[in-house]
Design a protein around this motif. Structure first.
Motif, PDB file in Angstrom:
ATOM      1  N   GLU A 182       0.856  -1.190   0.000  1.00  0.00           N
ATOM      2  CA  GLU A 182       0.000   0.000   0.000  1.00  0.00           C
ATOM      3  C   GLU A 182       0.891   1.239   0.000  1.00  0.00           C
ATOM      4  OE1 GLU A 182      -3.499   2.274   0.101  1.00  0.00           O
ATOM      5  OE2 GLU A 182      -3.334   0.093  -0.085  1.00  0.00           O
ATOM      6  N   LEU A 183       0.772   2.060  -1.040  1.00  0.00           N
ATOM      7  CA  LEU A 183       1.657   3.215  -1.204  1.00  0.00           C
ATOM      8  C   LEU A 183       0.856   4.486  -1.431  1.00  0.00           C
ATOM      9  CD1 LEU A 183       4.542   4.457  -1.720  1.00  0.00           C
ATOM     10  CD2 LEU A 183       4.153   3.932  -4.149  1.00  0.00           C
ATOM     11  N   ASN A 184       1.223   5.526  -0.693  1.00  0.00           N
ATOM     12  CA  ASN A 184       0.722   6.876  -0.955  1.00  0.00           C
ATOM     13  C   ASN A 184       1.927   7.744  -1.305  1.00  0.00           C
ATOM     14  OD1 ASN A 184      -1.053   5.713   1.490  1.00  0.00           O
ATOM     15  ND2 ASN A 184      -2.350   6.970   0.180  1.00  0.00           N
ATOM     16  N   TYR A 185       2.038   8.108  -2.573  1.00  0.00           N
ATOM     17  CA  TYR A 185       3.137   8.974  -3.008  1.00  0.00           C
ATOM     18  C   TYR A 185       2.558  10.373  -3.207  1.00  0.00           C
ATOM     19  CZ  TYR A 185       7.626  10.168  -5.159  1.00  0.00           C
ATOM     20  OH  TYR A 185       8.859  10.716  -5.428  1.00  0.00           O
ATOM     21  N   LEU A 186       2.888  11.279  -2.289  1.00  0.00           N
ATOM     22  CA  LEU A 186       2.291  12.608  -2.257  1.00  0.00           C
ATOM     23  C   LEU A 186       3.334  13.635  -2.677  1.00  0.00           C
ATOM     24  CD1 LEU A 186       0.719  12.152   1.295  1.00  0.00           C
ATOM     25  CD2 LEU A 186      -0.347  11.595  -0.908  1.00  0.00           C
ATOM     26  N   HIS A 187       3.199  14.145  -3.892  1.00  0.00           N
ATOM     27  CA  HIS A 187       4.146  15.156  -4.376  1.00  0.00           C
ATOM     28  C   HIS A 187       3.514  16.530  -4.241  1.00  0.00           C
ATOM     29  CE1 HIS A 187       6.189  17.441  -7.820  1.00  0.00           C
ATOM     30  NE2 HIS A 187       7.021  17.419  -6.799  1.00  0.00           N
ATOM     31  N   ASN A 188       4.146  17.384  -3.436  1.00  0.00           N
ATOM     32  CA  ASN A 188       3.602  18.719  -3.196  1.00  0.00           C
ATOM     33  C   ASN A 188       4.752  19.666  -2.883  1.00  0.00           C
ATOM     34  OD1 ASN A 188       2.308  21.046  -2.338  1.00  0.00           O
ATOM     35  ND2 ASN A 188       0.725  19.958  -1.186  1.00  0.00           N
ATOM     36  N   GLU A 189       5.116  20.498  -3.845  1.00  0.00           N
ATOM     37  CA  GLU A 189       6.236  21.425  -3.661  1.00  0.00           C
ATOM     38  C   GLU A 189       5.912  22.557  -2.694  1.00  0.00           C
ATOM     39  OE1 GLU A 189       8.777  22.327  -7.287  1.00  0.00           O
ATOM     40  OE2 GLU A 189       6.934  21.601  -8.256  1.00  0.00           O
ATOM     41  N   LYS A 190       4.637  22.738  -2.379  1.00  0.00           N
ATOM     42  CA  LYS A 190       4.242  23.829  -1.486  1.00  0.00           C
ATOM     43  C   LYS A 190       4.494  23.502  -0.016  1.00  0.00           C
ATOM     44  CE  LYS A 190       0.724  25.707  -4.598  1.00  0.00           C
ATOM     45  NZ  LYS A 190      -0.719  26.040  -4.779  1.00  0.00           N
TER      46      LYS A 190
ATOM     47  N   SER B 111       1.315  14.103   6.503  1.00  0.00           N
ATOM     48  CA  SER B 111       1.161  12.659   6.272  1.00  0.00           C
ATOM     49  C   SER B 111       0.146  11.995   7.197  1.00  0.00           C
ATOM     50  CB  SER B 111       2.513  11.959   6.458  1.00  0.00           C
ATOM     51  OG  SER B 111       2.887  11.929   7.835  1.00  0.00           O
ATOM     52  N   ILE B 112      -0.107  12.594   8.357  1.00  0.00           N
ATOM     53  CA  ILE B 112      -0.890  11.917   9.398  1.00  0.00           C
ATOM     54  C   ILE B 112      -2.276  11.508   8.903  1.00  0.00           C
ATOM     55  CG2 ILE B 112      -1.947  12.176  11.680  1.00  0.00           C
ATOM     56  CD1 ILE B 112       1.059  11.833  11.773  1.00  0.00           C
TER      57      ILE B 112
ATOM     58  N   GLY C 208       9.210  22.213   4.505  1.00  0.00           N
ATOM     59  CA  GLY C 208      10.034  21.669   5.573  1.00  0.00           C
ATOM     60  C   GLY C 208       9.590  20.326   6.108  1.00  0.00           C
ATOM     61  N   LEU C 209      10.468  19.765   6.933  1.00  0.00           N
ATOM     62  CA  LEU C 209      10.304  18.417   7.462  1.00  0.00           C
ATOM     63  C   LEU C 209       9.090  18.285   8.375  1.00  0.00           C
ATOM     64  CD1 LEU C 209      11.622  15.578   7.725  1.00  0.00           C
ATOM     65  CD2 LEU C 209      12.928  16.485   9.648  1.00  0.00           C
ATOM     66  N   VAL C 210       8.920  19.224   9.290  1.00  0.00           N
ATOM     67  CA  VAL C 210       7.826  19.127  10.260  1.00  0.00           C
ATOM     68  C   VAL C 210       6.475  19.217   9.561  1.00  0.00           C
ATOM     69  CG1 VAL C 210       6.775  20.170  12.299  1.00  0.00           C
ATOM     70  CG2 VAL C 210       9.261  20.051  12.115  1.00  0.00           C
ATOM     71  N   GLN C 211       6.354  20.123   8.607  1.00  0.00           N
ATOM     72  CA  GLN C 211       5.097  20.252   7.878  1.00  0.00           C
ATOM     73  C   GLN C 211       4.815  18.994   7.059  1.00  0.00           C
ATOM     74  OE1 GLN C 211       4.708  23.870   5.597  1.00  0.00           O
ATOM     75  NE2 GLN C 211       2.750  23.270   4.718  1.00  0.00           N
TER      76      GLN C 211
END
Length: 300
Positions: free
Chosen positions: A59-67, A78-79, A70-73
């Protein structure tokens, strides 16, 4: 008992692919992988990852979002996609050993009170006794971090986890219930002290429930891309110590924990000044001190 893995990544396709291959080759593979990719389009390897995931029915969710900034965001983003009982967060430049999740799962089954866990980094540079002493001397009160001492005392062949008061965010596994009580701080943009900031809030709600698993092992390869320079980190560490102190407002020690750590960072800037023959380290300390003093904490 199901496990998901979240991998925040930005413009590191080689590191991402290497980690993903290690994940799908686990003796106990995860049930879901969530990739939060902030890369520019030329560094996105979505098709390659999807192809490899489909071959093992992952099961894969590949989420590409340049907006995403940073790491914390990226972690926070992802949650909402998680479907599992436990969530792991991995930096894209780590490499987990083949039995990593087998030992993580065994530990959570054997110790149901455990709320979060780290594995053990096998290629961690060794600190000499003097550096360890200085670290312990300057990190107490709200800045206390017993990871170095605990890791030095580990029996790597033991099945018994060791309690710590801080978990390293880039190799952490958490029960999903944590995120019903504790959110990532996306407003204040912690970086170097993000691990301590998040762990402080977890420890208040789930005291004594974070552990290191000796047999769950990995290596960290510290990709140079997207990493702060030593000069910039000298400034930002001072800013974040101010931020952490302001956010927690712990005056039980009359601010002594804050003052000692700030003093330690000042002496470190002097050391770096002589080591690299660059006065900018001391200048960055003072600029960080002023910026931190004037910085307002955003409260949710």
């Amino acid at each position: 008992m199901t496990f998901s893995i979240v991998i925040p990544t930005k413009n590191r396709p080689k590191e991402l692919l290497r980690l993903f291959i290690a994940i799908i080759n686990q003796t106990r593979p995860p049930d879901q992988v969530i990739i939060v990719d902030q890369s520019n389009p030329k560094n996105v390897i979505k098709k390659t990852i999807i192809s490899k995931a489909s071959k093992v029915n992952l099961e894969l969710n590949y989420l590409h979002n340049e907006k995403i900034n940073g790491l914390v965001q990226a972690k926070d983003y992802s949650i909402s996609y998680n479907q599992c009982d436990y969530i792991s967060f991995f930096d894209d430049d780590i490499l987990i050993e083949k039995d990593y999740f087998l030992f993580i799962e065994r530990a959570f089954k054997s110790f149901p009170g455990m709320i979060g866990a780290n594995g053990v980094i096998t290629n961690m540079p060794k600190k000499n006794g003097f550096k360890s002493f200085i670290f312990k001397l300057t990190h107490f009160g709200i800045f206390k971090d017993n990871r170095p001492k605990t890791i030095r005392s580990l029996n790597l062949d033991s099945d018994n986890p060791k309690n710590v008061n801080v978990l390293s965010g880039g190799l952490s596994t958490w029960k999903k219930q944590v995120f019903e009580k504790v959110n990532f701080d996306t407003k204040n943009k912690f970086h170097s002290y993000e691990d301590i900031e998040f762990s402080i809030r977890v420890e208040k709600i789930f005291p004594g429930a974070m552990f290191i698993i000796p047999k769950a092992r990995l290596s960290h390869h510290h990709a140079s891309l997207n990493r702060q320079s030593l000069l910039l980190r000298t400034q930002n560490d001072v800013i974040e110590v101010w931020m952490l102190f302001k956010k927690n407002k712990n005056f039980n020690l009359l601010g002594l924990d804050f003052l000692i750590l700030i003093l330690g960072l000042f002496f470190n800037s002097i050391f770096l000044n002589f080591r690299y023959r660059n006065l900018k380290f001391i200048k960055k300390f003072f600029s960080g001190f002023i910026l931190g003093l004037n910085k307002n904490i955003i409260r949710k």
